[in-house]
Design a protein around this motif. Structure first.
Motif, PDB file in Angstrom:
ATOM      1  N   HIS A 171       0.847   3.525   3.366  1.00 45.71           N
ATOM      2  CA  HIS A 171       1.425   3.086   4.641  1.00 45.71           C
ATOM      3  C   HIS A 171       2.631   2.162   4.467  1.00 45.71           C
ATOM      4  O   HIS A 171       3.257   1.807   5.458  1.00 45.71           O
ATOM      5  CB  HIS A 171       0.356   2.345   5.470  1.00 45.71           C
ATOM      6  N   CYS A 217      -3.037  -2.374   5.947  1.00 44.91           N
ATOM      7  CA  CYS A 217      -3.177  -1.065   6.621  1.00 44.91           C
ATOM      8  C   CYS A 217      -4.572  -0.933   7.218  1.00 44.91           C
ATOM      9  O   CYS A 217      -4.793  -0.113   8.102  1.00 44.91           O
ATOM     10  CB  CYS A 217      -2.897   0.078   5.647  1.00 44.91           C
ATOM     11  N   CYS A 277       0.845  -1.195   0.000  1.00 40.50           N
ATOM     12  CA  CYS A 277       0.000   0.000   0.000  1.00 40.50           C
ATOM     13  C   CYS A 277       0.884   1.249   0.000  1.00 40.50           C
ATOM     14  O   CYS A 277       1.800   1.367   0.813  1.00 40.50           O
ATOM     15  CB  CYS A 277      -0.889  -0.078   1.238  1.00 40.50           C
TER      16      CYS A 277
HETATM   17 ZN   LIG Z   1      -2.528   1.717   3.451  1.00 39.14          ZN
END
Ligand SMILES: [Zn+2]
Ligand SMILES: Nc1nc2c(ncn2[C@@H]2O[C@H](COP(=O)(O)OP(=O)(O)OP(=O)(O)O)[C@@H](O)[C@H]2O)c(=O)[nH]1
Length: 213
Positions: free
Chosen positions: A110, A178, A107
């Motif tokens: 994050h 995340c 991701c």
């Molecule tokens: Zn994320």
């Protein structure tokens, strides 16, 4: 040197505004590795961990290597897979579907794992692609910092460009760590994204056949 296929795919993504936002910082692979190694050393020390510990001492090196060569290897088009295309001499005109292609990505908000599977289909026009190459294209774009929506679109556009047809479809189901391991901490939810081209978008029956899995 990039392959013709890598250049074709990159131009197609740029033309559609779907390339990953990147800037050439002029750093070589080794320079990137050195710099990340040094910065991760600072992060680990800032967290108050002891880099003299034999289990931790190599962590900055491991992370630098992992970022440059592994989980973000798809930022470098020199790693674009070798693509085997063959002429559609057998005149296949029905859907070819590869189901349950497992992938992990990262991701971009994050830098934690996205864990999922993809299903990809196309209706051959002039060309047929080696099946494993579909999995490899999924993996190439997954090895970037991503949002799932863009990842799904990038696979669609890459295959449309390589196969010279709009008739491609991609769906992805993924767990975002995340969402699972931090923040809202939902351990059950999955995200599904779909990108449809040509007849998969325009014809309800074709779309239903694809989405029926
Ligand atoms: Zn994320
Ligand atoms: N659309 C989309 N959003 C994503 C994806 N991966 C992560 N996100 C979301 O990106 C958003 C970033 O929101 P922010 O409010 O800036 O970040 P945050 O404070 O860490 O948010 P929380 O995760 O809610 O704690 C979050 O809602 C994430 O769930 C993705 O692939 N697609």
């Amino acid at each position: 040197m990039l392959t013709e296929e890598a250049m074709l795919v990159r131009s197609a993504l740029e033309a559609r505004g779907l390339e990953t936002p990147m800037r050439d910082n002029g750093l070589s692979r080794d320079q990137k590795y050195q710099k990340i190694n040094q910065l991760m050393t600072e992060i680990v020390q800032t967290l108050g961990l002891d880099l003299n510990d034999d289990s931790l001492s190599e962590t900055p090196h491991r992370i630098a290597k992992m970022y440059v060569d592994e989980v973000f290897g798809g930022l470098d088009y020199r790693n674009f897979p070798k693509i085997a295309l063959i002429e559609n001499k057998m005149q296949v005109s029905e859907m070819v579907k590869v189901k349950d292609i497992s992938f992990t990505s990262t991701c971009e908000h994050h830098f934690v794992t996205i864990d999922g599977s993809a299903t990809v289909a196309y209706i051959p026009a002039k060309k047929i692609i080696g099946l494993s190459k579909i999995n490899r294209i999924v993996r190439f774009f997954a090895q970037r910092p991503q949002v799932q929506e863009r990842l799904t679109q990038q696979i669609l556009i890459a295959l449309q460009a390589l196969l010279e047809t709009d008739n491609v479809a991609v769906t992805m189901d993924a767990v975002h760590y995340c969402v699972k391991s931090r923040g809202v901490m939902d351990v059950n939810s999955k995200t599904q994204t779909t990108a449809l081209g040509g007849i998969f978008k325009d014809d309800a029956r074709t779309r239903a056949e694809f989405l029926a899995r």
